[in-house]
Enzyme design. Structure first.
Site, PDB file in Angstrom:
ATOM      1  N   ASP A  51       0.842  -1.201   0.000  1.00 55.65           N
ATOM      2  CA  ASP A  51       0.000   0.000   0.000  1.00 55.65           C
ATOM      3  C   ASP A  51       0.880   1.255   0.000  1.00 55.65           C
ATOM      4  O   ASP A  51       0.377   2.378  -0.078  1.00 55.65           O
ATOM      5  CB  ASP A  51      -1.017  -0.002   1.146  1.00 55.65           C
ATOM      6  N   ASP A  90      -0.989  -6.058  -0.217  1.00 53.11           N
ATOM      7  CA  ASP A  90      -1.378  -5.445   1.056  1.00 53.11           C
ATOM      8  C   ASP A  90      -2.888  -5.297   1.134  1.00 53.11           C
ATOM      9  O   ASP A  90      -3.531  -4.881   0.162  1.00 53.11           O
ATOM     10  CB  ASP A  90      -0.756  -4.043   1.169  1.00 53.11           C
ATOM     11  N   GLU A 189       9.267  -3.936  10.538  1.00 49.16           N
ATOM     12  CA  GLU A 189       9.690  -2.645   9.980  1.00 49.16           C
ATOM     13  C   GLU A 189      10.190  -1.724  11.084  1.00 49.16           C
ATOM     14  O   GLU A 189       9.494  -1.509  12.095  1.00 49.16           O
ATOM     15  CB  GLU A 189       8.502  -1.989   9.236  1.00 49.16           C
TER      16      GLU A 189
HETATM   17  O1  KIV Z   1       3.582  -1.067   1.676  1.00 45.86           O
HETATM   18  C1  KIV Z   1       4.748  -1.485   1.647  1.00 45.86           C
HETATM   19  O2  KIV Z   1       5.508  -1.208   0.716  1.00 45.86           O
HETATM   20  C2  KIV Z   1       5.210  -2.310   2.752  1.00 45.86           C
HETATM   21  C3  KIV Z   1       6.639  -2.728   2.769  1.00 45.86           C
HETATM   22  C4  KIV Z   1       7.544  -1.591   2.921  1.00 45.86           C
HETATM   23  C5  KIV Z   1       6.904  -3.780   3.782  1.00 45.86           C
HETATM   24  O3  KIV Z   1       4.450  -2.628   3.612  1.00 45.86           O
END
Ligand code: KIV
Length: 273
Positions: A51, A90, A189
């Protein structure tokens, strides 16, 4: 997992086996078919339609505004051409927090309409019943703890999480709750390296770090960050493997000059009668 041949599709069992054999996993984000086509010819193991497309593709200043329709649009573009890496998408903000039924319905849309093979959700204990329901429906789920950008307002900004023993214990407990709920991998993260190492050692599913040090079972970065699209964006954890932002601007300036100087198109670019 460089042992893969170019055309062999990455599976959940290979991802879990990588943890047992100590083989590191590589993951990147991707949001469109042009890059998906390129990634398909590398040895990268996992592709996430993150996302983060809110920032990278849509010009938002975070991920909170990203919708299910945004995720479906970009996931489908990637899924149409990506054949080899495992494709995860996501679940956007408030697409799974409201109820188990809502979570299951939206996870299924990302699989059925988007073409993803798994979904990623942010958070620990409070979403474990949703994770369990999605997994029980046969959809692989990736967890995400530490800095969870969908909760940026609650966290008070994009900062390192899990500093101090209570905060570290909370993340460790959440990691185990997610593992018990059935996740196949966990993104960590922006947490201290020692905490990521502790979590990694205590789980049987692989951890995928971003800003979480070298002790995770794998690493993930945002594609446009790795490629250096934005020369002004250089967080501590990021290693840039190219400076495509500069390259693209130089190419477009050269094209602009050629057009204005009458150099392009030349005779070799023009059709004869
Ligand atoms: O949305 C995203 O790019 C992420 C990664 C950075 C793990 O959740």
């Amino acid at each position: 997992m460089s042992k893969y041949t170019q055309r062999e599709a990455v599976t959940i069992s290979q991802i879990l086996a990588a943890k047992q054999s100590g083989q590191k996993l590589s993951a990147v984000t991707c949001y469109d078919s042009a890059f998906a086509r390129l990634i398909d010819h590398t040895s990268v193991d996992i592709v996430l339609v993150g996302d983060s497309l809110g920032n990278v593709m849509l010009g938002h200043d975070g991920t909170v505004a990203v919708t299910m329709n945004d995720m479906l649009h970009h996931t489908a573009a990637v899924a149409r051409v990506l054949k080899r890496p495992f494709l995860c998408a996501d679940m956007p903000f408030l697409s799974y927090q409201v109820s188990t039924e809502q979570a299951l319905t939206n996870a299924a849309r990302l699989i059925q309409d988007g073409g993803a093979q798994g979904v990623k959700v942010e958070g620990g204990h409070p979403i474990c019943s949703q994770v369990k329901a999605i997994v029980q429906a046969g959809i692989p789920v990736m967890g995400h703890l530490g800095l969870t950008p969908q909760s940026v307002h609650a966290m008070g900004g994009y900062r390192v999480q899990g500093r101090g023993s209570d905060a570290a214990q909370q993340i460790l407990d959440d990691a185990h709750a997610l593992q018990d709920a059935g996740i196949f991998a966990l993104v960590l993260e922006m947490v201290p390296e020692r905490l990521a190492e502790r979590i990694t050692a205590s789980l049987h599913v692989p951890t995928i770090g971003i800003g979480a040090g070298a002790k995770c079972d794998g690493q993930i970065l945002v594609l446009h960050d790795i490629l250096g699209f934005d020369s002004g964006f250089s967080p501590k954890f990021l290693k840039k493997y190219a400076n495509l932002g500069d390259t693209v601007q130089q190419a477009l300036d050269a094209y602009d000059r050629d057009v204005k100087d009458g150099v392009y198109p030349g005779p070799e670019h023009s059709f004869k009668e």
